[in-house]
Enzyme design. Sequence first.
Site, mmCIF file in Angstrom:
data_model
loop_
_atom_site.group_PDB
_atom_site.id
_atom_site.type_symbol
_atom_site.label_atom_id
_atom_site.label_comp_id
_atom_site.label_asym_id
_atom_site.label_seq_id
_atom_site.Cartn_x
_atom_site.Cartn_y
_atom_site.Cartn_z
ATOM 1 N N GLU A 272 0.832 -1.222 0.000
ATOM 2 C CA GLU A 272 0.000 0.000 0.000
ATOM 3 C C GLU A 272 0.857 1.258 0.000
ATOM 4 O OE1 GLU A 272 -3.479 0.019 2.464
ATOM 5 O OE2 GLU A 272 -3.809 -2.118 2.150
HETATM 6 C C1 LIG Z 1 1.714 -9.644 1.000
HETATM 7 C C2 LIG Z 1 1.500 -8.710 -0.131
HETATM 8 C C3 LIG Z 1 0.226 -8.312 -0.469
HETATM 9 C C4 LIG Z 1 0.008 -7.468 -1.555
HETATM 10 N N1 LIG Z 1 -1.266 -7.157 -1.945
HETATM 11 C C5 LIG Z 1 -1.461 -6.479 -3.092
HETATM 12 C C6 LIG Z 1 -2.781 -6.283 -3.624
HETATM 13 O O1 LIG Z 1 -3.775 -6.712 -3.041
HETATM 14 N N2 LIG Z 1 -2.908 -5.645 -4.816
HETATM 15 C C7 LIG Z 1 -1.839 -5.164 -5.494
HETATM 16 O O2 LIG Z 1 -2.020 -4.575 -6.570
HETATM 17 N N3 LIG Z 1 -0.577 -5.286 -5.007
HETATM 18 C C8 LIG Z 1 -0.368 -5.950 -3.838
HETATM 19 N N4 LIG Z 1 0.908 -6.123 -3.352
HETATM 20 C C9 LIG Z 1 2.013 -5.498 -4.038
HETATM 21 C C10 LIG Z 1 2.639 -4.387 -3.217
HETATM 22 O O3 LIG Z 1 1.810 -3.280 -3.202
HETATM 23 C C11 LIG Z 1 4.031 -4.143 -3.824
HETATM 24 O O4 LIG Z 1 4.869 -5.118 -3.257
HETATM 25 C C12 LIG Z 1 4.553 -2.770 -3.585
HETATM 26 O O5 LIG Z 1 3.854 -1.880 -4.381
HETATM 27 C C13 LIG Z 1 6.033 -2.652 -3.917
HETATM 28 O O6 LIG Z 1 6.299 -3.176 -5.163
HETATM 29 P P1 LIG Z 1 7.509 -4.210 -5.369
HETATM 30 O O7 LIG Z 1 7.444 -5.201 -4.279
HETATM 31 O O8 LIG Z 1 7.466 -4.731 -6.757
HETATM 32 O O9 LIG Z 1 8.782 -3.345 -5.135
HETATM 33 P P2 LIG Z 1 9.607 -2.484 -6.219
HETATM 34 O O10 LIG Z 1 8.722 -1.452 -6.814
HETATM 35 O O11 LIG Z 1 10.330 -3.404 -7.110
HETATM 36 O O12 LIG Z 1 10.609 -1.768 -5.237
HETATM 37 C C14 LIG Z 1 11.658 -2.468 -4.563
HETATM 38 C C15 LIG Z 1 12.277 -1.493 -3.570
HETATM 39 O O13 LIG Z 1 12.730 -0.332 -4.244
HETATM 40 C C16 LIG Z 1 12.114 0.825 -3.705
HETATM 41 N N5 LIG Z 1 11.870 1.798 -4.758
HETATM 42 C C17 LIG Z 1 11.114 1.644 -5.864
HETATM 43 N N6 LIG Z 1 11.092 2.773 -6.590
HETATM 44 C C18 LIG Z 1 11.867 3.671 -5.936
HETATM 45 C C19 LIG Z 1 12.241 5.021 -6.158
HETATM 46 N N7 LIG Z 1 11.801 5.701 -7.210
HETATM 47 N N8 LIG Z 1 13.024 5.636 -5.259
HETATM 48 C C20 LIG Z 1 13.471 4.970 -4.165
HETATM 49 N N9 LIG Z 1 13.149 3.704 -3.895
HETATM 50 C C21 LIG Z 1 12.352 3.050 -4.766
HETATM 51 C C22 LIG Z 1 10.828 0.330 -3.077
HETATM 52 O O14 LIG Z 1 10.366 1.194 -2.055
HETATM 53 C C23 LIG Z 1 11.273 -1.001 -2.523
HETATM 54 O O15 LIG Z 1 11.913 -0.815 -1.306
HETATM 55 C C24 LIG Z 1 1.120 -6.970 -2.277
HETATM 56 C C25 LIG Z 1 2.411 -7.359 -1.910
HETATM 57 C C26 LIG Z 1 2.609 -8.234 -0.880
HETATM 58 C C27 LIG Z 1 4.009 -8.667 -0.563
#
Ligand SMILES: Cc1cc2nc3c(=O)[nH]c(=O)nc-3n(C[C@H](O)[C@H](O)[C@H](O)COP(=O)(O)OP(=O)(O)OC[C@H]3O[C@@H](n4cnc5c(N)ncnc54)[C@H](O)[C@@H]3O)c2cc1C
Length: 619
Positions: free
Chosen positions: A430
């Site tokens: 979120e």
């Molecule tokens: C248990 C669980 C439930 C979830 N439920 C849902 C759901 O119901 N619906 C849904 O759509 N999604 C869901 N998600 C997805 C969740 O919202 C994403 O994991 C989240 O948006 C982060 O995306 P990512 O994990 O791909 O990280 P990435 O975007 O790959 O980022 C990896 C790291 O890099 C950092 N980062 C990324 N961009 C930048 C930047 N520009 N500057 C600095 N740091 C950056 C991030 O903060 C993070 O620390 C869920 C995830 C989990 C694990």
Amino acid sequence: MAVLLRKTETKGKTEALEVVESARETVWAAPSFVADLFLGQFRSALLFPYPEQDPEDRCIGDAFCAKVAAFLKANLDADEVDRTGDLPKSVIDGLVQLGCFGMKIPKEYGGLGFSQTNYDRAIALIASHCASTAVWLSAHQSIGVPQPLKLFGTPEQKQKYLPKLAAGAISAFALTEPDVGSDPAKMTTMATPVDNGAAYLLNGEKLWCTNGPVADYLVVVARTPSIVEHGREKKQLTAFIVEKTMPGFEIVRRCDFMGIRGIQNALIRLTNVRVPKENVLWGPGLGLKLALTTLNTGRLTLPASCIGGAKRCLEICRRWANERVQWGQPIGRHEAIGVRLARMAANTFAMEAVTWYACALVDRGGADIRLEAAMAKMFSSEALWELVNDAMQIKGGRGYETAQSLKARGESPDPIERIMRDSRINTIFEGSSEIMRLFIAREALDPHLKVAGELFNPKAPLAVRLQSAWRMLKFYARWYPRQWFYNPRARTPGVPWALRGHLRFVRRASHRLARAIVHAMGRYGPGLERRQMVLWRAVDIGTDLFAMSAAVSRSARMLSRHPGDSTPQMLADHFCREARRRIRANFRQFFSATDRRAVKAASRFLDGDMAWLEEGIVR
Ligand SMILES: Cc1cc2nc3c(=O)[nH]c(=O)nc-3n(C[C@H](O)[C@H](O)[C@H](O)COP(=O)(O)OP(=O)(O)OC[C@H]3O[C@@H](n4cnc5c(N)ncnc54)[C@H](O)[C@@H]3O)c2cc1C
């Protein structure tokens, strides 16, 4: 090759920014205490006196929470849910009967029509017992179909779906894809119009969709054909209501996690799923805006569930720190443990202060809560993680042992180990902490960008840049000198004497923060966007100032209700003292040269120049 890579990176970044920027709410139609803090204004009337829940509404919440607590205690073994990864059907049915799946759905559609405060109170209570269950409910109604439907649905859509959702049909929200985490510009799920626009064919994969395996209805965000605006292609993201019975909808596999093991979460595949145009939410191209706007209030569920987890840890640690005697006295009486206990209690108090304030604003209306909600989410999820770490340390080996193992040995099955696993996700989903900071920084800079933005835009014509320079001169000639003065005698009525110094600090520091932001803009120009650590410090200072103000206001309110009880004041005072230390440190290193050195080191690390550090491991 390196140049090519950098060019691709820059293009990707520009695209990401453009997509998010076009989905931003650009207007600040209502006031915001936090937005003003970043401008050096302490608008006490927006936070003092601390808003109280309407007594009638409170009674409704009290009665409901009592029923839910009794039900959970009698029917839900959270450690069993953690062990099996399943929330029993009888529990789900019981929660449906209690109305938990319709808390945020208006009464006219069969829901409970709860205020934000009562909804969050229920979530905090449920999360204190079982975080997985809280996530089930939150995915269903904070980000799932009911909330965007309430905000943006047509009367027909509401009539069709809301009664079913209130009666127990489960919903989910699907935005994330394998390549789309924090960057929606990379979305590949396509929605192709067919039959002269009467329907869309959806194709693609959605990752980590919470409730996905059990959802009857899902909000799915997909790309619809781009449009051309000012001669440039503009990507369009559109939100659809998808039904699980639509042919081509497939659950590829259930995903398992470190914590919140009782949730149902899946990788979903959509293959030529035909969705009628009547199921478009809000309108074509408005999908990301819908998601972001929904999350403005939707993400307030998360700090509430953090409060639940924090309170559970407090209860466990108070008991244990009194009971466990080592080196001649209860461990809580040793200074090092006492300091942890005080921090845990003070941070929980502050988490509540910011969260219930933001909820009250939603219920009262007339305020823009974008920043307050984002800060509540970021602050509470990080504070809980620190708090659980303290709880783990205080419980020692028993904190690390599973509840099941403790129980088998005849000890109190305090689930600190599970709470730690359950709470780690809160700073990731979120809106990760990094994305929250970027979001808050963008909004904090907004008034300045409105005045001076074009000056820093290298693509803007000279005339526009000159105009912007003139506008900027006029604005800052009046605004900037005011940031050097503050009225030390300014009083906020009702604040006890002992806490007034903290508010004076907030007033003074908000001016200093406003100046520091302008200095940063002058120093880095458009490059400020890349100086994330400078932005982070500004955001962290702003967040601490907000939390201090909310804690002081809440304690003043509590003191006025119960003049004999000085504990809220004690907690607010302790929180403020710790926050002031962090704020001073952040100001001291606002433009720290260490950042650049760290970036250089990280770059060498990424290039593999330090791969020798990884020698000596089993690969
Ligand atoms: C248990 C669980 C439930 C979830 N439920 C849902 C759901 O119901 N619906 C849904 O759509 N999604 C869901 N998600 C997805 C969740 O919202 C994403 O994991 C989240 O948006 C982060 O995306 P990512 O994990 O791909 O990280 P990435 O975007 O790959 O980022 C990896 C790291 O890099 C950092 N980062 C990324 N961009 C930048 C930047 N520009 N500057 C600095 N740091 C950056 C991030 O903060 C993070 O620390 C869920 C995830 C989990 C694990």
